[in-house]
Design a protein around this motif. Structure first.
Motif, PDB file in Angstrom:
ATOM      1  N   VAL A 202       0.840  -1.192   0.000  1.00  0.00           N
ATOM      2  CA  VAL A 202       0.000   0.000   0.000  1.00  0.00           C
ATOM      3  C   VAL A 202       0.877   1.245   0.000  1.00  0.00           C
ATOM      4  N   LEU A 203       0.461   2.253  -0.780  1.00  0.00           N
ATOM      5  CA  LEU A 203       1.142   3.545  -0.797  1.00  0.00           C
ATOM      6  C   LEU A 203       0.221   4.584  -0.167  1.00  0.00           C
ATOM      7  N   TYR A 204       0.721   5.285   0.852  1.00  0.00           N
ATOM      8  CA  TYR A 204      -0.009   6.365   1.497  1.00  0.00           C
ATOM      9  C   TYR A 204       0.666   7.686   1.103  1.00  0.00           C
ATOM     10  N   VAL A 205      -0.094   8.611   0.527  1.00  0.00           N
ATOM     11  CA  VAL A 205       0.463   9.908   0.131  1.00  0.00           C
ATOM     12  C   VAL A 205      -0.232  10.976   0.975  1.00  0.00           C
ATOM     13  N   VAL A 206       0.518  11.611   1.861  1.00  0.00           N
ATOM     14  CA  VAL A 206      -0.047  12.589   2.792  1.00  0.00           C
ATOM     15  C   VAL A 206       0.507  13.991   2.559  1.00  0.00           C
ATOM     16  N   GLU A 207       1.526  14.135   1.735  1.00  0.00           N
ATOM     17  CA  GLU A 207       2.148  15.433   1.495  1.00  0.00           C
ATOM     18  C   GLU A 207       1.195  16.325   0.706  1.00  0.00           C
ATOM     19  N   GLN A 208       0.760  17.424   1.319  1.00  0.00           N
ATOM     20  CA  GLN A 208      -0.191  18.319   0.669  1.00  0.00           C
ATOM     21  C   GLN A 208       0.469  19.063  -0.492  1.00  0.00           C
ATOM     22  N   GLY A 209      -0.254  19.081  -1.632  1.00  0.00           N
ATOM     23  CA  GLY A 209       0.280  19.708  -2.834  1.00  0.00           C
ATOM     24  C   GLY A 209       1.140  18.786  -3.667  1.00  0.00           C
ATOM     25  N   ALA A 210       1.276  17.531  -3.249  1.00  0.00           N
ATOM     26  CA  ALA A 210       2.098  16.582  -4.001  1.00  0.00           C
ATOM     27  C   ALA A 210       1.389  16.163  -5.287  1.00  0.00           C
ATOM     28  N   VAL A 211       2.189  15.670  -6.237  1.00  0.00           N
ATOM     29  CA  VAL A 211       1.681  15.160  -7.516  1.00  0.00           C
ATOM     30  C   VAL A 211       2.165  13.730  -7.680  1.00  0.00           C
ATOM     31  N   LEU A 212       1.249  12.844  -8.057  1.00  0.00           N
ATOM     32  CA  LEU A 212       1.591  11.447  -8.293  1.00  0.00           C
ATOM     33  C   LEU A 212       1.652  11.231  -9.802  1.00  0.00           C
ATOM     34  N   ARG A 213       2.814  10.775 -10.295  1.00  0.00           N
ATOM     35  CA  ARG A 213       2.950  10.536 -11.728  1.00  0.00           C
ATOM     36  C   ARG A 213       3.745   9.267 -11.980  1.00  0.00           C
ATOM     37  N   ARG A 214       3.536   8.694 -13.179  1.00  0.00           N
ATOM     38  CA  ARG A 214       4.234   7.465 -13.551  1.00  0.00           C
ATOM     39  C   ARG A 214       5.498   7.797 -14.326  1.00  0.00           C
ATOM     40  N   ALA A 215       6.548   7.027 -14.037  1.00  0.00           N
ATOM     41  CA  ALA A 215       7.792   7.113 -14.792  1.00  0.00           C
ATOM     42  C   ALA A 215       8.280   5.690 -15.019  1.00  0.00           C
ATOM     43  N   GLY A 216       7.938   5.128 -16.165  1.00  0.00           N
ATOM     44  CA  GLY A 216       8.289   3.738 -16.430  1.00  0.00           C
ATOM     45  C   GLY A 216       7.545   2.809 -15.504  1.00  0.00           C
ATOM     46  N   GLU A 217       8.272   2.020 -14.748  1.00  0.00           N
ATOM     47  CA  GLU A 217       7.661   1.089 -13.801  1.00  0.00           C
ATOM     48  C   GLU A 217       7.666   1.630 -12.379  1.00  0.00           C
ATOM     49  N   LEU A 218       7.757   2.960 -12.268  1.00  0.00           N
ATOM     50  CA  LEU A 218       7.749   3.587 -10.955  1.00  0.00           C
ATOM     51  C   LEU A 218       6.602   4.584 -10.850  1.00  0.00           C
ATOM     52  N   LEU A 219       6.096   4.756  -9.629  1.00  0.00           N
ATOM     53  CA  LEU A 219       5.240   5.889  -9.307  1.00  0.00           C
ATOM     54  C   LEU A 219       6.104   6.901  -8.567  1.00  0.00           C
ATOM     55  N   LEU A 220       6.077   8.138  -9.037  1.00  0.00           N
ATOM     56  CA  LEU A 220       6.844   9.197  -8.395  1.00  0.00           C
ATOM     57  C   LEU A 220       5.902  10.101  -7.604  1.00  0.00           C
ATOM     58  N   VAL A 221       6.293  10.422  -6.400  1.00  0.00           N
ATOM     59  CA  VAL A 221       5.581  11.414  -5.609  1.00  0.00           C
ATOM     60  C   VAL A 221       6.443  12.671  -5.631  1.00  0.00           C
ATOM     61  N   GLU A 222       5.919  13.745  -6.241  1.00  0.00           N
ATOM     62  CA  GLU A 222       6.700  14.962  -6.439  1.00  0.00           C
ATOM     63  C   GLU A 222       5.998  16.171  -5.811  1.00  0.00           C
ATOM     64  N   ARG A 223       6.802  17.132  -5.437  1.00  0.00           N
ATOM     65  CA  ARG A 223       6.269  18.402  -4.945  1.00  0.00           C
ATOM     66  C   ARG A 223       7.287  19.494  -5.233  1.00  0.00           C
ATOM     67  N   ASP A 224       6.825  20.555  -5.894  1.00  0.00           N
ATOM     68  CA  ASP A 224       7.711  21.667  -6.255  1.00  0.00           C
ATOM     69  C   ASP A 224       8.961  21.174  -6.981  1.00  0.00           C
ATOM     70  N   ARG A 225       8.727  20.270  -7.953  1.00  0.00           N
ATOM     71  CA  ARG A 225       9.797  19.715  -8.807  1.00  0.00           C
ATOM     72  C   ARG A 225      10.805  18.862  -8.041  1.00  0.00           C
TER      73      ARG A 225
END
Length: 225
Positions: free
Chosen positions: A3-26
């Motif tokens: 399970v992935l829990y994303v709690v960082e406010q303003g974060a963006v979840l995006r796919r990069a190949g076989e990974l999920l990236l959690v990004e914020r402010d680049r």
């Protein structure tokens, strides 16, 4: 279940190949492999790109949306798995009063036993927990003898009341916890209990869906509007 829990406010979840990236402010905050991931929970103001949504749906990874405080909003799921025959058999089992009662009895007895195990671990340092343990043993006996779901629910409530009263004895008085209360929870302990139950429920729902069962068809809690 992974399970992935994303709690960082303003974060963006995006796919990069076989990974999920959690990004914020680049900045990349986390890299999570898609392999074996089964559930993603987003808290509050978290964004997901459209290609990422498509990937989650294609791979059967459920996406659950919650408020920043952990209240359930909804879920995004792909096509139903399993067969219609399986769900029909599940419904037939739920309509079988004798079978449903026996399965529900196992649920309740398992819960009461686990509550007793936790209190037993603290008994040496807190001898006053013995009365709560006696109440849990009585609740187990009542559950074994219950002739219907009403009696079973009553035994569960009796045992859980004793458990939460005992739990209050193990926690600092400064937390203000005197027993289980909801809607809204009045203290930090009740707030965390509610959040924990919400997260556990979402994992249980995902596990049921993964094998093709309907999470709305229960055995202890029967059908109601």
């Amino acid at each position: 279940m992974r399970v992935l829990y994303v709690v960082e406010q303003g974060a963006v979840l995006r796919r990069a190949g076989e990974l999920l990236l959690v990004e914020r402010d680049r900045e990349t905050l986390a890299r999570v492999p898609l392999l074996r991931l089964q559930l993603v929970l987003l808290f509050g103001n978290v964004h997901v790109t459209t290609p990422t949504l498509a990937t989650l749906l294609e791979r059967g990874i459920e996406l659950v949306l919650l408020t920043a405080d952990g209240e359930y909003r909804g879920r995004l799921v792909g096509p139903e798995s399993g067969s219609a025959e399986l769900r029909v058999r599940q419904l037939e089992a739920a309509r079988d009063e004798e079978f449903a009662l026996e399965l529900a009895r196992r649920f309740v007895r398992g819960k009461l036993r686990n509550q007793g195990v936790l209190l037993l671990r603290e008994l040496d340092e807190h001898p006053d927990l013995r009365s709560a343990l006696d109440a849990l043993r009585d609740a187990l006996l009542r559950a074994s003898r219950a002739g219907g779901l009403g009696g079973l629910l009553a035994s569960e409530g009796y045992g859980s009341g004793a458990y939460f009263t005992a739990l209050a004895q193990l926690l600092p008085a400064s937390l203000g916890f005197s027993g289980r209360q909801r809607r809204p929870p009045p203290d930090p302990v009740n707030a965390l209990l509610s959040l924990g139950y919400t997260l556990l429920t979402q994992r249980a729902v995902s596990a049921l869906r993964a094998v093709g069962l309907d999470p709305s068809v229960g055995f202890l809690h029967q059908f109601r509007p």
